[in-house]
Design an enzyme around this catalytic site. Structure first.
Site, short mmCIF file in Angstrom:
data_model
loop_
_atom_site.label_atom_id
_atom_site.label_comp_id
_atom_site.label_asym_id
_atom_site.label_seq_id
_atom_site.Cartn_x
_atom_site.Cartn_y
_atom_site.Cartn_z
N LYS A 127 23.25 58.71 -10.31
CA LYS A 127 24.32 57.72 -10.10
C LYS A 127 25.03 57.95 -8.77
O LYS A 127 25.20 57.03 -7.99
CB LYS A 127 25.33 57.78 -11.26
N ARG A 151 27.64 73.11 -8.44
CA ARG A 151 28.69 72.85 -9.43
C ARG A 151 28.61 73.85 -10.58
O ARG A 151 27.52 74.18 -11.05
CB ARG A 151 28.56 71.42 -9.96
N ARG A 198 26.16 68.60 -21.90
CA ARG A 198 26.48 67.30 -21.29
C ARG A 198 25.50 66.23 -21.74
O ARG A 198 25.87 65.08 -21.95
CB ARG A 198 26.50 67.44 -19.76
P1 ADP Z 1 24.55 61.85 -11.32
O1 ADP Z 1 25.61 61.37 -10.36
O2 ADP Z 1 23.98 60.74 -12.15
O3 ADP Z 1 24.99 63.02 -12.15
P2 ADP Z 1 23.21 62.79 -8.88
O4 ADP Z 1 23.14 61.57 -8.02
O5 ADP Z 1 24.22 63.81 -8.53
O6 ADP Z 1 23.32 62.37 -10.44
O7 ADP Z 1 21.74 63.43 -8.89
C1 ADP Z 1 21.52 64.67 -9.57
C2 ADP Z 1 20.51 65.50 -8.75
O8 ADP Z 1 19.23 64.90 -8.83
C3 ADP Z 1 20.86 65.61 -7.27
O9 ADP Z 1 20.53 66.90 -6.83
C4 ADP Z 1 19.96 64.55 -6.61
O10 ADP Z 1 19.59 64.92 -5.28
C5 ADP Z 1 18.75 64.53 -7.53
N1 ADP Z 1 18.19 63.20 -7.70
C6 ADP Z 1 18.83 62.01 -7.75
N2 ADP Z 1 17.98 60.99 -7.94
C7 ADP Z 1 16.74 61.57 -8.04
C8 ADP Z 1 15.41 61.03 -8.24
N3 ADP Z 1 15.19 59.72 -8.38
N4 ADP Z 1 14.37 61.92 -8.29
C9 ADP Z 1 14.60 63.24 -8.13
N5 ADP Z 1 15.81 63.81 -7.94
C10 ADP Z 1 16.87 62.98 -7.89
P1 AMP Z 2 30.30 63.96 -13.53
O1 AMP Z 2 30.71 64.37 -12.16
O2 AMP Z 2 30.27 62.47 -13.73
O3 AMP Z 2 29.04 64.63 -13.98
O4 AMP Z 2 31.47 64.48 -14.50
C1 AMP Z 2 31.78 65.86 -14.62
C2 AMP Z 2 32.66 66.09 -15.86
O5 AMP Z 2 33.91 65.41 -15.70
C3 AMP Z 2 32.08 65.57 -17.18
O6 AMP Z 2 31.19 66.48 -17.79
C4 AMP Z 2 33.37 65.38 -18.01
O7 AMP Z 2 33.89 66.61 -18.49
C5 AMP Z 2 34.36 64.87 -16.95
N1 AMP Z 2 34.34 63.39 -16.85
C6 AMP Z 2 33.91 62.65 -15.80
N2 AMP Z 2 34.03 61.34 -16.06
C7 AMP Z 2 34.54 61.25 -17.32
C8 AMP Z 2 34.86 60.16 -18.18
N3 AMP Z 2 34.69 58.88 -17.80
N4 AMP Z 2 35.33 60.45 -19.41
C9 AMP Z 2 35.52 61.71 -19.81
N5 AMP Z 2 35.22 62.78 -19.07
C10 AMP Z 2 34.74 62.56 -17.82
#
Ligand code: ADP
Ligand code: AMP
Length: 216
Positions: A13, A159, A170
């Site tokens: 995302k 992270r 998660r």
């Molecule tokens: P989210 O915001 O949904 O938690 P991220 O955009 O942070 O996900 O992506 C999670 C990890 O996966 C990052 O290290 C990113 O570089 C990698 N990633 C994102 N999209 C893809 C994909 N289509 N294929 C492989 N790795 C990906």
């Molecule tokens: P993310 O960066 O989206 O992976 O979120 C990291 C953490 O923040 C999650 O595991 C939750 O603990 C908290 N968090 C983020 N967005 C929300 C949401 N919309 N509702 C509740 N918790 C959230």
């Protein structure tokens, strides 16, 4: 344009949001990024959110709804992409209520679909820039120089909630509480379902093509 990006943690995302906001000149409203900034600033909200985030649970709905509605109110007129919010049906209802009161509506939902089996390696390999928020991966999206942000911001970080145990929690939280949000929106807005289990650039192409078709 007002978009919501849905999908499990690690679906991509944040990665796709950065590309969407660059193309359409939108604001990126990531609930996770906002919470991390609150924590870094040592705010009351940040302190309250800490234990939920560290364990992979959701921060309580009322805190999140207030935080995100405040961010939406500050967003520029061109629009925004919501990333990581709403994550429960109660949050979706809270968002609906606030948008209706403001006479606004979401234009489309983008759902990034990825099987659980692809998630663990994505999240444990994720590295982020604490300054500009750019996201990398140690294998799939390497920075030009090991461990350093391409934009010259400095060292990348891993992270704390990207460890295997917390990732597992998660994912469980996603299936128990967040997956239902897609069903909630199905009857309300066009949902652009994207196969996000493909290379990052191909996912971007599919998202852009899908959005262009919706706009027609
Ligand atoms: P989210 O915001 O949904 O938690 P991220 O955009 O942070 O996900 O992506 C999670 C990890 O996966 C990052 O290290 C990113 O570089 C990698 N990633 C994102 N999209 C893809 C994909 N289509 N294929 C492989 N790795 C990906
Ligand atoms: P993310 O960066 O989206 O992976 O979120 C990291 C953490 O923040 C999650 O595991 C939750 O603990 C908290 N968090 C983020 N967005 C929300 C949401 N919309 N509702 C509740 N918790 C959230």
């Amino acid at each position: 344009m007002k978009l919501i990006l849905l999908g499990p943690p690690g679906a991509g995302k944040g990665t796709q949001c950065k590309r969407i906001i660059d193309k359409y000149n939108l604001a990126h409203l990531s609930s996770g990024d906002i919470l991390r900034a609150e924590r870094a600033a040592g705010s009351e909200l940040g302190k309250k959110a800490q234990r939920y985030m560290d364990s992979g649970a959701l921060v309580p709905d009322d805190l999140i709804i207030d935080m995100m509605i405040a961010a939406i109110k500050k967003a520029p007129k061109a629009g925004y992409v919501l990333d990581g919010f709403p994550r429960t049906v109660v949050q979706a209802e809270g968002l609906d209520k606030a948008l209706t009161a403001a006479g606004e509506e979401i234009d489309a939902i983008v759902e990034l679909q990825v099987p659980d089996s692809a998630i663990l390696s994505r999240m444990t390999g994720r590295r982020s820039c604490p300054v500009c928020g750019q996201v990398y991966h140690i294998v799939n999206l390497k920075p030009k120089k090991d461990g350093q942000c391409d934009k010259g911001c400095g060292a990348l970080v891993q992270r704390k909630d990207d460890t295997p145990d917390v990732v597992d929690n998660r994912l469980k939280t996603y299936h128990a509480q967040t997956a239902a949000v897609v069903g909630y929106y199905k009857t309300k807005f066009p949902i652009l379902a994207i196969n996000a289990d493909q290379e990052i650039d191909k996912v971007t192409t599919d998202v852009f093509e899908g959005l262009a078709k919706l706009a027609r």
